[in-house]
Design an enzyme around this catalytic site. Structure first.
Site, short mmCIF file in Angstrom:
data_model
loop_
_atom_site.label_atom_id
_atom_site.label_comp_id
_atom_site.label_asym_id
_atom_site.label_seq_id
_atom_site.Cartn_x
_atom_site.Cartn_y
_atom_site.Cartn_z
N LYS A 1 49.67 -21.17 30.22
CA LYS A 1 48.53 -20.81 29.41
C LYS A 1 48.59 -19.35 29.02
CE LYS A 1 47.00 -17.92 32.91
NZ LYS A 1 46.59 -16.55 32.49
N SER B 1 41.84 -10.20 28.42
CA SER B 1 42.89 -11.01 28.39
C SER B 1 44.25 -10.18 27.85
CB SER B 1 42.82 -12.27 27.81
OG SER B 1 44.11 -12.93 27.84
#
Length: 335
Positions: free
Chosen positions: A196, A259
């Site tokens: 991911k 992130s």
């Protein structure tokens, strides 16, 4: 409120690696009264944490409970630990573990891959190969370190071949703000966490180019399909990728401004160099994972179109809009 004192809380754990994620996990366990030894590679870093009672370098403001013990002494950290959490960047995993005493069991929380000697290795396989210890679990999920350290609600999954080890890790880290599930699908949990990051790099590129939410949603959806196809071919269960360590982690990592991988993708299309990214204090695992996957693709002919597009942008300096055109121009087929 004082942490609940139980028989289980008497036994310490070690956390190898005092970055943001290792520190967040150390905070979770120590907040329950469990003795946690947080090992930092640099003595100056360990001393600063001892004096300030926080990790001001990676998680400023998250104060340490009394049961959290920062140290640069590996013997002190590992000599009594029931297991060691490995929170080391993938690129430093081998060399670091070779220098440390062995633990009776390990929990890998590093989301990366290694390609070496014609083999693609997950981090738990690297841990087992270097230490010779077969009791290795993996912990993964949509877990942004800053939010976990502030005890905001989150969930994760721990997978291990040994169900007893999985339950032990579950008991250590489960609490009012952090719910841990168990699984036996080590391959699926680990691959979901690693792959991911590559899709999150691509999502950041979409954001940086201001291509819109439709494009980003399509990318994430097709990226999940790419992850599932690859993971199942490696022996994982498809259902695992629809859980916390697959879809859940992908949503958080591809969407959140916290992130590292999503932010790195955005910075790349705005002109930041690979060398500059690699020199940063906080590691962007996706740039190493995409390199390992590209090598595996070259070796085996795996069909990873999004991964290959990200590789060409990051390592070959390809124009991301050209790569988008290449993806959009692929042969039409059923979903």
């Amino acid at each position: 409120m004082e942490p609940l004192r139980t028989e289980e809380n008497r036994y310490p754990i070690a956390v190898i690696g005092a970055g943001a994620w290792g520190t967040a996990l150390a905070l979770l366990a120590s907040s329950k009264g469990i003795p946690v030894y947080l090992w930092a590679r640099r003595p100056l870093h360990a001393r600063a944490m001892q004096e300030e009672r926080q990790n001001s370098e990676y998680l400023p403001g998250a104060l340490f409970p009394e049961s959290l013990h920062p140290t640069a002494d590996a013997e002190e950290a590992l000599q009594k630990a029931r297991f060691a959490v490995v929170a080391i960047p993938s690129r430093a995993m081998r060399e670091t573990l070779r220098l440390l005493p062995k633990a009776p069991a390990y929990v890998s929380v590093t989301k990366g891959l290694h390609f070496t000697d014609h083999h693609l290795l997950r981090m738990s396989q690297v841990v087992e190969e270097v230490t010779g210890v077969s009791r290795v679990a993996v912990l993964s999920g949509p877990n942004l370190a800053d939010e976990v350290a502030r005890f905001l609600p989150a969930a994760a999954v721990v997978a291990a071949r040994d169900p007893q080890l999985a339950r032990q890790v579950q008991q250590v880290f489960s609490g009012a703000s952090f719910r841990v599930y168990t699984s036996s699908d080590v391959v699926g949990v680990e691959l979901g966490g690693a792959l991911k990051n590559v899709i999150a790099l691509a999502a950041g590129m979409v954001d940086g180019l201001k291509l819109g939410d439709n494009a980003k949603a399509a990318l994430i959806t097709r990226g999940l399909r790419e992850i599932i196809k690859f993971g199942v071919a490696q022996g994982a269960s498809e259902a695992t990728f629809m859980g916390l360590s697959g879809l859940g982690d992908l949503i958080a990592t591809a969407s959140s401004p916290l992130s590292r991988n999503r932010s790195a993708g955005e910075r790349i299309v705005k002109g930041e160099s690979l060398a500059h990214l690699q020199a940063q204090k906080t590691v962007v695992e996706g740039i190493y994972t995409v390199k390992a996957l590209h090598a595996w693709d070259e070796e085996t002919g795996a069909d990873l179109p999004i991964t290959e597009a990200v590789y060409r942008v990051v390592y070959l300096g390809a124009d991301p809009l050209d790569e988008l055109s290449r993806l959009m121009g692929r042969e039409a087929k059923p979903e």
